[in-house]
Enzyme design. Structure first.
Site, short mmCIF file in Angstrom:
data_model
loop_
_atom_site.label_atom_id
_atom_site.label_comp_id
_atom_site.label_asym_id
_atom_site.label_seq_id
_atom_site.Cartn_x
_atom_site.Cartn_y
_atom_site.Cartn_z
CB SER A 115 -0.96 -0.03 1.19
OG SER A 115 -1.96 0.94 1.06
CG ASP A 156 -12.18 -18.04 -13.06
OD1 ASP A 156 -13.12 -18.84 -12.98
OD2 ASP A 156 -11.78 -17.37 -12.09
CG ASP A 186 -6.38 -3.36 -3.29
OD1 ASP A 186 -7.11 -2.67 -2.56
OD2 ASP A 186 -5.14 -3.30 -3.25
CG HIS A 242 -5.43 -2.62 0.49
ND1 HIS A 242 -4.86 -2.12 -0.65
CD2 HIS A 242 -4.88 -1.91 1.51
CE1 HIS A 242 -4.02 -1.15 -0.35
NE2 HIS A 242 -4.01 -1.01 0.96
#
Length: 538
Positions: free
Chosen positions: A193, A265, A409, A449
């Site tokens: 971050s 996917d 995130d 995150h």
């Protein structure tokens, strides 16, 4: 900013001969007398045994707390310093010096910060010492994760932008070289971050300080990241407004995104392998006539538009692209609290209020607009933007850069890292095969995150060692040791191993592919096994 700038001011008083006649514990506690550096005072020099509960005196600022204690993972010397960076600023530096440093490779590790940067990442430091690194952390020039210390203190802002990192690295290295009979062999950096931004700042401006830099979810293009926080709040509005969604409503949006995109996917696992292929349609949650959230779990037209805005690129004055859209997953509470919860991001408001404008009355609610964003970009206080794309110095220095970003995130769009990587490629005129020599980027599906998320996102990275069971995972293929192998053995990573941890137990693994290759399900086999996936060009 070269190593000699600060090191020439350092006075190292203990001779190697005398060091060899003292025990480790004696040398540690003798640092108060033996070590001296310009503008530096020693606050603590203690020998710490494995299992010791170490408490820290960091302040609580503006409701944001720093870690208050950590359990030592090894026998070590702990040194705490206060280093003046100007007449009106200073940085607190912690140095952890393990007893097995020389046997484990004589490696130096710098750790990063987070948010507005006043909390030392002690968990990262402790993990580093468990692997034999001499580890340094610092408070980035102010206590607590708040922008308040920036108010009318330009030198503190300068520390946050780059100087605290550089100073802590210089002083930390001098301590390590002073304390042990041998000098540092290789130097590494790890952060996520804001800590990821710090790593890229080092790569851009002083790469000679590190042989390997691990940068996760980096807040590069800092002003765009700050602007995104303001834009999201203005889009959602405060709690109770027509445009606001509650946490339960955002959870419903999350489930809708999973339902619409999870199968792209080829595996239904609550993980979107490539979110850029996901274009969610929030209108599927739109209330019909007479329907409400309370009775039908649906959204109003205004709320649907809010979701559209949050999941769309951000454009400012004159149609300028400010920031990519946020990733279309919003499950984690931290994302709701920091971005969607009806209160302006403390990072965004703290930066504009205290660093840019020095005006305690400034608020995102009343004052944020695209002129503010333009002004922030133009000022770029002390180069905090961290958007330089010419990494020639890093390349020439043989500095290795490993960047990764979670594709779930909720705070910094993973598209921000894709965007930066591609800009580096264009501006340096280097296709990926050539960038691979020193700079590699790994998108990590299912990682929120820095930590958390529904996928195999535990890669042994910054701030991940507070995850239950993390210390029980073999560190051999952690991102840090992956970097060590790249630097010291020339084994460049093609994939980055991630594990899914549930209740401290590994329940799945994935070998995340290096960009621009895509991690692709083979079509058969247990999707929780890394062997069921491969790297493909599309």
């Amino acid at each position: 900013m070269k190593s000699t700038v600060l090191l020439t001011t350092l006075s190292l008083l203990l001779s190697p001969a005398s060091a060899q006649t003292e025990t480790f514990e004696e040398r540690c506690e003798g640092l108060t007398e033996s070590f001296s550096a310009a503008d530096t005072s020693i606050l603590i020099a203690d020998y710490v045994t494995q299992g010791t509960n170490i408490t820290f005196p960091e302040t609580i600022a503006a409701g944001n707390t720093c870690l208050k204690f950590i359990i030592s993972s090894t026998d070590m010397c702990r040194l705490r310093l206060n280093v003046s960076t100007s007449d009106t600023s200073s940085v607190i530096v912690e140095v952890f010096l393990p007893t097995d440093w020389e046997a484990e490779g004589k490696r130096f590790l710098m750790t990063g910060n987070g948010g507005l940067g006043g909390c030392i990442q002690y968990a990262d430091m402790t993990y580093g010492t468990s692997l034999g690194f001499a580890v340094v952390g610092h408070d980035n020039g102010h206590a607590g994760d708040s922008g308040l210390p920036f108010l009318n203190r330009a030198e503190v802002v300068k520390d946050y932008a780059w100087r605290a990192l550089y100073t802590a690295g210089q002083v930390g290295k001098s301590v390590v070289n002073h304390f042990y009979p041998s000098n540092i062999n290789k130097s590494y950096y790890i952060g996520c971050s804001s800590g990821g931004r710090q790593g890229m700042k080092a790569a851009q401006d002083f790469p000679e300080e590190y042989d390997g830099i691990v940068s996760a979810a980096p807040a590069v293009d800092f002003h765009a990241v700050i602007a995104a926080g303001g834009h999201v709040f203005k889009s959602t509005g405060p709690a109770g407004s027509a445009t606001h969604l509650t946490q339960d409503q955002w959870n419903a949006v999350h489930q809708l995104v999973v339902a619409q995109c999870d199968g792209i996917d080829g595996v239904l696992d609550n993980v979107i392998e490539d979110p850029m292929k996901c274009q969610p349609r929030p209108e599927a949650l739109l209330c019909g006539p007479g329907q409400t959230w309370a009775s039908d779990q649906c959204l109003t037209a205004a709320q649907v538009l809010t979701v559209r805005k949050v999941y769309s690129p951000i454009y400012g004055n004159d149609g300028k692209l400010i920031s990519p859209r946020l990733n279309p997953l919003t499950k984690e509470f931290v994302g709701y609290r920091a971005m969607y919860g009806g209160v302006a991001s403390y990072i965004t408001e703290g930066w504009y209020k205290y660093a840019l404008y020095n005006d305690p009355t400034w608020t995102v609610q009343n004052d944020f607009n695209w002129n503010v964003v333009d002004h922030d970009f133009q000022q770029d206080l002390y180069g905090v933007g961290t958007d330089k794309t010419d990494l020639t110095d890093a390349k020439n220095n043989n500095t290795r850069i490993l960047m990764y970003h979670g594709l779930a995130d909720c705070l910094i769009s993973s598209e921000n890292s894709y965007r930066y990587y591609e800009r580096v490629s264009r501006d340096m005129g280097l296709p990926s095969d050539d960038l691979d020599e020193f700079y590699r980027f790994f998108p990590i599906s299912g990682l929120d995150h820095c930590t958390g998320g529904d996928g195999a996102g535990f890669v042994g990275g910054s701030v991940q060692y507070s995850t239950p069971g993390a210390l029980n995972v073999d560190p051999a293929d952690s991102v840090l040791m992956t970097m060590v192998k790249w630097v010291e053995q020339g084994i460049a990573p093609e994939t980055l191993t991630g594990r899914k941890l549930v209740g401290g137990v590994v329940t799945g693994a994935r070998a995340h592919c290096k960009h621009p290759l895509k991690t692709t399900y083979k079509g058969t086999g247990d999707p929780n096994l890394a062997s069921s996936w491969e790297c493909k060009t599309a």
